[in-house]
Design a protein around this motif. Structure first.
Motif, short mmCIF file in Angstrom:
data_model
loop_
_atom_site.label_atom_id
_atom_site.label_comp_id
_atom_site.label_asym_id
_atom_site.label_seq_id
_atom_site.Cartn_x
_atom_site.Cartn_y
_atom_site.Cartn_z
N HIS A 85 0.61 -1.14 0.06
CA HIS A 85 0.04 0.00 0.06
C HIS A 85 0.94 1.17 0.09
O HIS A 85 0.53 2.11 -0.82
CB HIS A 85 -0.98 0.00 1.17
CG HIS A 85 -1.72 1.22 1.53
ND1 HIS A 85 -2.63 1.58 0.89
CD2 HIS A 85 -1.33 2.24 2.28
CE1 HIS A 85 -3.05 2.95 0.98
NE2 HIS A 85 -2.45 3.30 2.06
N PHE A 86 1.82 1.34 1.00
CA PHE A 86 2.84 2.40 0.68
C PHE A 86 3.32 2.65 -0.57
O PHE A 86 3.73 3.67 -0.89
CB PHE A 86 3.81 2.26 2.20
CG PHE A 86 3.09 2.70 3.50
CD1 PHE A 86 2.27 3.64 3.52
CD2 PHE A 86 3.55 1.89 4.42
CE1 PHE A 86 1.83 3.88 4.90
CE2 PHE A 86 3.13 1.99 5.69
CZ PHE A 86 2.14 3.09 6.04
N ALA A 89 1.21 4.09 -3.00
CA ALA A 89 0.93 5.33 -2.77
C ALA A 89 2.30 6.36 -3.26
O ALA A 89 2.00 7.35 -3.65
CB ALA A 89 0.66 5.50 -1.25
N GLN A 90 3.48 5.80 -2.74
CA GLN A 90 4.61 6.79 -3.29
C GLN A 90 4.65 6.86 -4.81
O GLN A 90 5.01 7.73 -5.53
CB GLN A 90 5.89 5.90 -2.81
CG GLN A 90 6.27 5.96 -1.36
CD GLN A 90 7.56 5.40 -0.97
OE1 GLN A 90 7.96 4.54 -1.67
NE2 GLN A 90 8.12 5.83 0.12
N GLN A 92 2.32 6.72 -6.92
CA GLN A 92 1.21 7.62 -7.33
C GLN A 92 1.56 8.89 -7.23
O GLN A 92 1.22 9.99 -7.90
CB GLN A 92 -0.16 7.23 -6.85
CG GLN A 92 -0.97 5.92 -7.10
CD GLN A 92 -1.01 6.07 -8.56
OE1 GLN A 92 -1.46 7.15 -9.31
NE2 GLN A 92 -0.89 4.88 -9.48
N ALA A 93 1.98 9.20 -5.81
CA ALA A 93 2.58 10.50 -5.68
C ALA A 93 3.64 11.14 -6.69
O ALA A 93 3.71 12.22 -7.02
CB ALA A 93 2.99 10.72 -4.15
#
Length: 334
Positions: A85-86, A89-90, A92-93
């Protein structure tokens, strides 16, 4: 033993719940890694709980061990899921931060161009390299020996006045010509040699429309058995034909240089006018002796040209100082 078994079951259940909640509430990959070490590491809390298995009888150990493996596997799955998940998210950021809007106009950066002096030097080098010459370079700060004495110009020679230069406190000087490169090259190489030596040179000339205290010179040198003045004139005719793009008349006027004998000034007829383009001559026997060559066996010729002179002729520049002023209004023409 039943009490010990129940205590371990309770501890494992509590550990699983505590770790699950901590993993769910973690905010960063670094925090998640710390939780893994705390709960599943060699000295983690799960290992501390399992140390109590030594108090169990043989028939209860397998069941408690199986339960401990289930807890470990469940926590590892939670850790892996949270880590993915992390990482997602990285990614996508990063994608959001680096999004390229193809509809936006590009940032204009003007294309650089070669300075007319550099392009002129490159043009001369291309011609002579195509004729089999090797490019040679040397230091701009020279000794008196390489700049004057080895070139048949002793300390009391009047020709030094023609090439007065800038002297440094340590006894060295700024070279007045790239002929010093020829001396250094001949000291390290045996004939036959054919070199071209471009570079910046210095003289204490009064600055005016055709003179500068710092300018660029290009010199050629050929040494071999049986080289004659005719060979020199032949290579000059070929060079100027390539340089001007057409066959141009070349004449050699008698002159004097301490390092060549006989010596001549080089004139080229272009657009109806005779233009002085440089100097040349046969290498003086004393110069050959200075580098350990036998002048009874070897002969050679040398010639030198000013890069600024060529640039001014080709681009019809009326003042040499324009080449050094870094005025973009002038330089953008080229």
């Amino acid at each position: 033993m039943t009490t010990a078994v129940n205590d371990l079951d309770t501890q494992l259940a509590a550990l699983q719940q505590e770790a699950t909640d901590a993993i769910a509430n973690s905010q960063t990959l670094e925090e998640l890694e710390q939780l893994r070490v705390n709960y599943l590491g060699k000295k983690g809390q799960l290992s501390l709980v399992l140390r109590g298995m030594g108090k169990l009888d043989a028939e209860n150990r397998p069941r408690v061990g199986a339960l401990a493996n289930e807890v470990k596997e469940a926590l590892q799955n939670n850790l892996d899921s949270k880590r993915q998940h992390f990482q997602a998210a990285q990614i996508q950021a990063k994608l959001a931060a680096e999004t390229l809007d193809v509809s936006m106009p590009g940032v204009y950066r003007p294309q650089g161009k070669l300075h007319p002096i550099n392009s002129t030097i490159d043009r001369v080098l291309d011609i002579f390299v195509g004729l089999g010459y090797t490019v040679a370079t040397g230091p701009e700060m020279e000794t008196d020996y390489y700049n004057f004495e080895a070139l048949n110009t002793p300390p009391d020679h009047p020709a030094r006045d023609m090439q007065d230069t800038f002297y440094l406190p340590d006894g060295n000087l700024l070279r007045t010509h790239t002929s010093s490169v020829q001396i250094r090259y001949m000291e390290d190489n045996e004939p036959p040699i054919r070199i071209i030596a471009p570079g910046r040179v210095y003289r204490r000339d009064t600055v005016d429309a055709t003179h500068a205290a710092v300018f660029h010179q290009i010199e050629i040198l050929a040494v071999d058995e049986g080289i004659t003045f005719t060979d020199l004139k032949g290579i000059l005719k070929v060079f100027f034909q390539e340089m001007f793009g057409e066959e141009v008349p070349v004449r050699l006027r008698a002159s004097y240089f301490p390092f060549t004998e006989p010596s001549a000034e080089i004139d080229v007829q272009w657009k109806g006018k005779w233009l002085e383009m440089g100097g040349c001559g046969m290498v003086d026997p004393n110069v050959l002796k200075a580098v350990g060559y036998d002048p009874e066996v070897y002969t050679g010729f040398a010639a030198g040209f000013g890069a600024e002179r060529f640039a001014m002729v080709f681009h019809q520049i009326d003042d040499i100082r324009r080449l050094y002023n870094s005025d973009l209004r002038f330089l953008r023409q080229f």
